[in-house]
Scaffold this motif. Structure first.
Motif, PDB file in Angstrom:
ATOM      1  N   SER A 123     -45.063  -8.810 -48.564  1.00  0.00           N
ATOM      2  CA  SER A 123     -45.042  -7.734 -47.555  1.00  0.00           C
ATOM      3  C   SER A 123     -43.708  -7.735 -46.805  1.00  0.00           C
ATOM      4  CB  SER A 123     -46.185  -7.925 -46.562  1.00  0.00           C
ATOM      5  OG  SER A 123     -45.961  -9.097 -45.819  1.00  0.00           O
ATOM      6  N   VAL A 124     -43.381  -6.559 -46.269  1.00  0.00           N
ATOM      7  CA  VAL A 124     -42.148  -6.445 -45.475  1.00  0.00           C
ATOM      8  C   VAL A 124     -42.493  -6.875 -44.055  1.00  0.00           C
ATOM      9  CG1 VAL A 124     -40.354  -4.874 -44.678  1.00  0.00           C
ATOM     10  CG2 VAL A 124     -41.360  -4.560 -46.935  1.00  0.00           C
ATOM     11  N   THR A 125     -42.479  -8.186 -43.819  1.00  0.00           N
ATOM     12  CA  THR A 125     -42.811  -8.692 -42.482  1.00  0.00           C
ATOM     13  C   THR A 125     -41.781  -9.754 -42.111  1.00  0.00           C
ATOM     14  OG1 THR A 125     -44.406 -10.100 -43.633  1.00  0.00           O
ATOM     15  CG2 THR A 125     -45.300  -8.259 -42.395  1.00  0.00           C
ATOM     16  N   ALA A 146     -33.963  -1.128 -49.650  1.00  0.00           N
ATOM     17  CA  ALA A 146     -35.171  -1.267 -50.478  1.00  0.00           C
ATOM     18  C   ALA A 146     -36.422  -1.394 -49.615  1.00  0.00           C
ATOM     19  CB  ALA A 146     -35.032  -2.487 -51.384  1.00  0.00           C
ATOM     20  N   CYS A 147     -36.323  -2.127 -48.497  1.00  0.00           N
ATOM     21  CA  CYS A 147     -37.543  -2.375 -47.728  1.00  0.00           C
ATOM     22  C   CYS A 147     -37.767  -1.341 -46.628  1.00  0.00           C
ATOM     23  CB  CYS A 147     -37.497  -3.766 -47.110  1.00  0.00           C
ATOM     24  SG  CYS A 147     -36.244  -3.897 -45.823  1.00  0.00           S
ATOM     25  N   ARG A 148     -36.741  -0.528 -46.318  1.00  0.00           N
ATOM     26  CA  ARG A 148     -36.818   0.530 -45.297  1.00  0.00           C
ATOM     27  C   ARG A 148     -37.178  -0.024 -43.924  1.00  0.00           C
ATOM     28  NH1 ARG A 148     -36.206   5.776 -47.309  1.00  0.00           N
ATOM     29  NH2 ARG A 148     -35.624   5.506 -49.466  1.00  0.00           N
ATOM     30  N   SER A 191     -33.882 -11.679 -38.476  1.00  0.00           N
ATOM     31  CA  SER A 191     -34.052 -12.104 -39.867  1.00  0.00           C
ATOM     32  C   SER A 191     -33.350 -11.140 -40.813  1.00  0.00           C
ATOM     33  CB  SER A 191     -35.535 -12.157 -40.241  1.00  0.00           C
ATOM     34  OG  SER A 191     -36.220 -13.003 -39.392  1.00  0.00           O
ATOM     35  N   CYS A 192     -33.214  -9.907 -40.382  1.00  0.00           N
ATOM     36  CA  CYS A 192     -32.660  -8.883 -41.283  1.00  0.00           C
ATOM     37  C   CYS A 192     -31.136  -8.833 -41.221  1.00  0.00           C
ATOM     38  CB  CYS A 192     -33.212  -7.508 -40.911  1.00  0.00           C
ATOM     39  SG  CYS A 192     -35.002  -7.455 -40.937  1.00  0.00           S
ATOM     40  N   ARG A 193     -30.572  -9.556 -40.264  1.00  0.00           N
ATOM     41  CA  ARG A 193     -29.146  -9.414 -40.020  1.00  0.00           C
ATOM     42  C   ARG A 193     -28.313  -9.808 -41.236  1.00  0.00           C
ATOM     43  NH1 ARG A 193     -27.056 -12.543 -34.921  1.00  0.00           N
ATOM     44  NH2 ARG A 193     -28.330 -14.033 -36.055  1.00  0.00           N
ATOM     45  N   ASP A 194     -28.678 -10.886 -41.903  1.00  0.00           N
ATOM     46  CA  ASP A 194     -27.868 -11.306 -43.040  1.00  0.00           C
ATOM     47  C   ASP A 194     -28.542 -10.948 -44.374  1.00  0.00           C
ATOM     48  OD1 ASP A 194     -29.976 -12.974 -42.948  1.00  0.00           O
ATOM     49  OD2 ASP A 194     -28.871 -14.807 -43.365  1.00  0.00           O
ATOM     50  N   CYS A 195     -29.400  -9.949 -44.350  1.00  0.00           N
ATOM     51  CA  CYS A 195     -30.133  -9.563 -45.565  1.00  0.00           C
ATOM     52  C   CYS A 195     -29.590  -8.224 -46.065  1.00  0.00           C
ATOM     53  CB  CYS A 195     -31.619  -9.448 -45.230  1.00  0.00           C
ATOM     54  SG  CYS A 195     -32.601  -8.958 -46.632  1.00  0.00           S
ATOM     55  N   HIS A 196     -29.491  -8.078 -47.390  1.00  0.00           N
ATOM     56  CA  HIS A 196     -28.890  -6.857 -47.940  1.00  0.00           C
ATOM     57  C   HIS A 196     -29.932  -5.912 -48.518  1.00  0.00           C
ATOM     58  CE1 HIS A 196     -24.981  -8.644 -47.438  1.00  0.00           C
ATOM     59  NE2 HIS A 196     -25.458  -9.741 -47.977  1.00  0.00           N
ATOM     60  N   ARG A 210     -38.690 -16.396 -44.014  1.00  0.00           N
ATOM     61  CA  ARG A 210     -37.988 -15.331 -43.266  1.00  0.00           C
ATOM     62  C   ARG A 210     -38.688 -14.000 -43.426  1.00  0.00           C
ATOM     63  NH1 ARG A 210     -33.443 -17.975 -45.575  1.00  0.00           N
ATOM     64  NH2 ARG A 210     -32.315 -19.056 -43.937  1.00  0.00           N
ATOM     65  N   CYS A 211     -39.055 -13.682 -44.697  1.00  0.00           N
ATOM     66  CA  CYS A 211     -39.677 -12.383 -44.975  1.00  0.00           C
ATOM     67  C   CYS A 211     -40.190 -12.400 -46.412  1.00  0.00           C
ATOM     68  CB  CYS A 211     -38.627 -11.286 -44.805  1.00  0.00           C
ATOM     69  SG  CYS A 211     -39.152  -9.696 -45.423  1.00  0.00           S
ATOM     70  N   PRO A 212     -41.490 -12.237 -46.629  1.00  0.00           N
ATOM     71  CA  PRO A 212     -42.028 -12.327 -47.992  1.00  0.00           C
ATOM     72  C   PRO A 212     -41.370 -11.346 -48.972  1.00  0.00           C
ATOM     73  CG  PRO A 212     -43.803 -12.458 -46.404  1.00  0.00           C
ATOM     74  CD  PRO A 212     -42.566 -12.144 -45.628  1.00  0.00           C
ATOM     75  N   PHE A 213     -41.038 -10.139 -48.489  1.00  0.00           N
ATOM     76  CA  PHE A 213     -40.431  -9.176 -49.406  1.00  0.00           C
ATOM     77  C   PHE A 213     -39.038  -9.647 -49.835  1.00  0.00           C
ATOM     78  CE2 PHE A 213     -37.830  -5.467 -50.388  1.00  0.00           C
ATOM     79  CZ  PHE A 213     -38.593  -4.903 -51.390  1.00  0.00           C
ATOM     80  N   ARG A 214     -38.342 -10.262 -48.905  1.00  0.00           N
ATOM     81  CA  ARG A 214     -37.004 -10.761 -49.224  1.00  0.00           C
ATOM     82  C   ARG A 214     -37.075 -11.819 -50.332  1.00  0.00           C
ATOM     83  NH1 ARG A 214     -32.781 -12.698 -44.648  1.00  0.00           N
ATOM     84  NH2 ARG A 214     -31.298 -13.805 -45.939  1.00  0.00           N
TER      85      ARG A 214
HETATM   86  S1  SF4 Z   1     -34.001  -6.515 -44.397  1.00  0.00           S
HETATM   87 FE1  SF4 Z   1     -36.032  -6.105 -45.277  1.00  0.00          FE
HETATM   88  S2  SF4 Z   1     -36.267  -7.596 -46.886  1.00  0.00           S
HETATM   89 FE2  SF4 Z   1     -34.582  -8.289 -45.595  1.00  0.00          FE
HETATM   90  S3  SF4 Z   1     -35.550  -9.627 -44.131  1.00  0.00           S
HETATM   91 FE3  SF4 Z   1     -35.494  -7.631 -43.185  1.00  0.00          FE
HETATM   92  S4  SF4 Z   1     -37.470  -6.738 -43.714  1.00  0.00           S
HETATM   93 FE4  SF4 Z   1     -37.200  -8.424 -45.062  1.00  0.00          FE
END
Ligand code: SF4
Length: 917
Positions: free
Chosen positions: A881-883, A899-901, A890-895, A624-628
């Protein structure tokens, strides 16, 4: 007496006369000022004048407000009157008077219920004060039901004063003036009046009484600078304030001794904006501090509510916790507050209690609950116990007793904390103690009250009390419209002079006949009176500094604004002011040098020997996202739970998993299932569901109250019955593995750690929900799904749901993979197999659009291996990375937005990503 005909003197002459005599017990020269601020201003100017004349010490001159002057006269004669046996009624404090008005209004509740009793009481007290200021005899002519009601309330208020043997401050003031008129109070020989442009009738009567008593009255000439006046128009109200702040900063830089003023006519409504913009411009280091404590280079005349000062807010929350408990959000704030506890870092330990009470889903928090949650922390436990013991058995008591008990409770809680207090905090503690003393005086009015009633009174007092910590004298002053009366500055800026705000609109008082208000010219009685009053004030501003700026905003949101007609002449010459909308600190940072880019897409690689937590979710999150994946599984960042009513989706998933595990550990194979008669199967399903729900109820009792427990049990029984029907209709199978343990293991540890496995250089702990042995000896891996349907990962490239694929690669002989969907409206298999005939909903891979190009089952496994190894390789290299795979979705259910801006990076407004499809 014609006020304007009084002889006048200017400030230098006044200071010379003050210096040459008149101080001590009965000074012969007294200066009466229109406001306490003007009195303070004259004291400061007199000190500067003395210093200019080479003096280092001098007697304090007698410069005070008329109210303070009258009280002092009364104090002087008090001993003689007491000795003469006269009864001197104690005066009601402002807080007692307000309480009495509330009581009076509440007593008439049965006659006409009011939606907002407190507001009615405030308006009644205000009308009472206006009647005394304008010398309107009570009762008032009954011109409306509101006025009639006020007449009744004021009569009841007087009766209460008589019953309590107390006197109201406004009535005491009128009595003291009568005593001056009768010559019963000693008066000075000479009085100078400062700042009274248009004295109120009560002041007029006082001045007349003083003159009749032989006092030589004079007026202090107001400042009369021949000012250079310019007008400025700014794009918006915010930029107008910023322009004023930047102008002040510039003036202060070029002449640090200059006295600078900024007048904001609606300062009470704009206090927060003024504080923010002036802090950013004049003291950016302070603006960056979370609590914004510290000395400012400017003085803002209007303070904040005492209840909003962090330290007092914490005291109120602690008392509320003791009296009636808190909701979870208030409790969370209290637990993390630094203003109580035995050590400076205790709030960090308490944050863990906050986490647990959120996880357990408590909506209401009280002391016994906190005691339970703190079992591991003996020191905290002991404190809760002590508090519980003190707060038990409330009953009713005198407010004075409550004030004492509240102090003790706070002391036991460790308020105001272990760290040293700064000057503003120390003053807040003193103000709080004063508040408790005030509460203690309420006994005569309200009698014995309960703890919650005492708390409500205390909180109300804290809301009413304006807190303005004392600071060393400064040269920059931000004031409201009336506060500049009589003051003088080197330069003055007046903001907000648009045609909608200046003059302010007429707003007659509802409890005084409108005609009467117009007749006595109350400032808000009509548009004409308001205009006249604003003209006088504006004229005063023109003369109180050598340099004056009038400004207004050009727009209010999408409405164009014109300058006030009161500055018509100046506005004709107005210049548009361009405003630097960035705070100086940002500018300074930008000037510091070239922009430097630090690539931070890679974190340190993980330790190969250690298991990375998260299991298959680690790979899914990496997709989904390496930073996550990095933040969640390697840094352990988790969003705090927010308690709500009823079980959460994740609770429902856990209960279904647990119930099915119990059921299949018991049944073991399809043959046993088929042998059961329906009633036996229902009983087993019921027992499994009950066990799973009871487990949840033990873990998070707040989320499963009895009624919901029953409803949830019914719902789950019906769902599992439907599911077992599908299991019965499948070809023969044996359940071989459940949640990471062999199906025949008799009594599984509820949360056993599954053994770690190695995949592509990563050590992971994985836990398939279930593996079935099929008739031909091959294996089917099953993953239970209770949430929303998501696209299957059969051909994804970066699979977000990789668990089935990984199990297929790690387990031997797997020829089929399936999601078992068990949710309302969808009870079915969805899967993929090497061949036909596994179960309805499980397709042969060659019949599936996504996988038919694979050529063979083994080739498909090879493709999945490649995809998962790529993700594992990224993790091994520390790729973080924030990708996001799909920004927004992908960001909808991420908290992790903070942190990632990501919102700043992709320009996504808050809430926008939540609506993404
Ligand atoms: S909110 Fe940030 S960390 Fe979460 S998936 Fe999106 S870019 Fe990645």
């Amino acid at each position: 007496m014609m006020f304007d005909d009084l002889p006048t003197l200017d400030r230098d002459a006044l200071f010379s006369q003050l210096a040459s005599g008149g101080s001590g017990v009965m000074p012969q020269l007294v200066v009466l000022c229109a406001s306490a601020r003007l009195a303070q201003h004259l004291h400061e100017r007199y000190a500067a004048w003395q210093a200019q004349h080479g003096c280092t010490v001098w007697p304090t001159p007698d410069v005070l407000t008329p109210e303070a002057f009258l009280r002092r006269l009364a104090e002087r004669v008090r001993p003689c009157r007491v000795l003469a046996g006269q009864v001197l009624l104690p005066v009601l404090s402002a807080a007692e008077s307000e309480l009495l008005w509330q009581r009076v209004v509440a007593e008439t509740r049965h006659e006409a219920p009011l939606l907002r009793e407190a507001e009615a009481a405030r308006l009644a007290a205000e009308a009472w004060q206006l009647c005394h200021d304008y010398r309107l005899p009570l009762p008032l002519p009954a011109s409306s039901p509101d006025v009639e009601r006020f007449n009744a309330w004021s009569g009841a208020y007087r009766q209460h004063c008589v019953r309590l043997q107390r006197i109201d401050a406004a009535e005491e003031r009128a009595q003291l003036i009568e005593q001056v008129e009768r010559g019963e109070l000693p008066v000075p020989a000479d009085i100078v009046l400062a700042g009274f442009d248009d004295p109120l009738p009560w002041l007029y009567r006082l001045f007349e009484a003083l003159r009749a008593a032989g006092v030589h009255l004079r007026r202090l000439n107001p400042p009369a600078h021949a000012a250079q006046i310019q007008a400025v128009v700014a794009p918006t109200a915010d930029q107008e304030l910023r322009a004023a702040a930047q102008w002040v900063a510039e003036r202060a830089r070029t002449d640090p001794q200059a006295r600078l003023g900024v007048i904001v006519p609606d300062l009470d409504a704009r206090r927060a904006d003024v504080l923010r913009i002036f802090d950013e411009t004049l003291c950016p280091a302070l603006a960056a501090l979370p609590a914004r404590h510290g000395e400012r280079p400017y003085n803002l005349t209007l303070g904040a509510q005492l209840a909003d000062i962090g330290l007092v807010h914490t005291a109120l929350a602690l008392l509320r916790l003791c009296v009636e408990g808190l909701d979870w959000a208030q409790a969370s704030m209290l637990l993390c507050a630094p203003y109580w506890g035995a050590s400076e870092d205790e709030h960090l330990r308490r944050a863990d209690i906050d986490r647990r009470l959120r996880e357990q889903g408590h909506l209401h928090v009280d002391l016994p609950l906190l005691q339970q949650l703190t079992l591991h922390d003996e020191a905290l436990q002991a404190r809760w116990q002590q508090l519980c013991a003190r707060c038990r058995a409330h009953g009713k008591a005198d407010p004075g007793d409550w004030a004492e008990r509240f102090s003790v409770w706070l002391e036991v809680a460790g308020w105001p904390g272990a760290r040293p207090l700064d000057s503003a905090e120390y003053q807040a503690v003193q103000a709080w103690r004063e508040l408790l003393r005030t509460l203690g005086t309420f006994g005569g009015i309200v009698g014995a009250i309960s703890a919650s009633e005492a708390y409500v009174q205390l909180e109300h007092l804290a809301r009413q009390r304006v807190f303005q910590p004392q600071t060393p004298p400064v040269n920059i002053h931000v004031l409201g419209a009336l506060e500049a009366r009589g003051l003088d500055f080197d330069a003055l800026w007046v903001v907000g002079l648009d045609d909608e705000r200046w003059p302010a609109q007429g707003r007659p008082h509802p409890f005084i006949p409108f005609e009467l208000q117009r007749r006595v010219r109350m400032p808000r009685a009509s548009a004409a009176v308001a205009l006249h009053w604003a003209e006088r004030v504006t004229q005063g501003w023109r003369c109180c500094a050598r340099e004056v700026v009038f400004s207004w905003p050009a727009m209010d949101e999408d409405r164009a604004l014109a300058p006030s007609p009161l500055i018509h002449a100046e506005a004709a010459q107005a210049t548009a002011r361009s405003v630097d909308i960035f705070a100086p600190a940002w500018r300074a940072a930008a000037r510091c040098g070239r922009e430097v880019h630090l690539p931070d897409a890679y974190a340190p690689p993980p330790d190969k020997a250690r298991v990375i937590p998260g299991g298959t979710r680690l790979l899914g999150d990496q997709a989904r996202c390496p930073f996550r994946a990095f933040a969640t599984h390697r840094l352990g960042v988790r969003a705090l739970e927010e308690p709500g009513y009823g079980p959460k989706p994740i609770d429902r998933g856990v209960v279904v998993h647990r119930a099915l595990e119990t059921l299949w550990r018991d049944l073991r194979d399809q043959a046993t299932l088929l042998a059961l008669v329906p009633s036996e199967l229902d009983a087993r399903i019921g027992a499994a569901v009950d066990e799973a729900l009871e487990h949840l109820a033990r873990q998070a009792p707040q989320r499963l109250p009895p009624m919901l427990h029953r409803l949830e049990a019914e719902r789950l029984r019906a769902l599992l019955k439907q599911w077992m029907k599908i299991e019965r209709e499948r070809p023969m199978f044996t359940v071989e593995q459940l949640e990471g343990a062999a199906a025949e293991t008799p009594s599984p540890d509820p949360d056993p750690d599954p053994p770690s496995v190695s995949f592509a250089g990563l050590r992971l702990r994985i836990r398939p929900d279930r593996i079935d042995r099929l008739k031909d000896g091959s294996r089917l891996v099953i993953d239970y799904k209770t949430g929303a349907r998501r696209p299957p990962p059969w051909h994804d490239g970066r699979p977000e749901e990789p668990q089935l694929l990984l199990y297929a690669l790690l387990e031997s002989g797997v020829t089929a993979l399936a999601y078992a969907r068990i949710a309302a409206g969808a009870v079915e298999f969805e899967g993929l197999a090497a061949d036909h005939g596994i179960a309805p909903g499980i397709s042969r891979y060659s019949d599936c659009r996504d996988t038919r190009d694979a050529g063979s089952w083994d080739a498909l496994l090879g493709r999945w291996r490649g995809e998962l190894e790529n993700l594992a390789d990224e993790i091994r290299r520390g790729h973080a990375s924030v990708t996001p795979k799909h920004p927004r979705q992908s960001c909808r259910d991420c908290h992790l937005h903070a942190a990632c801006r990501i919102r700043e990076r992709f320009g996504i407004a808050v809430g926008e990503d939540e609506d993404a499809p």
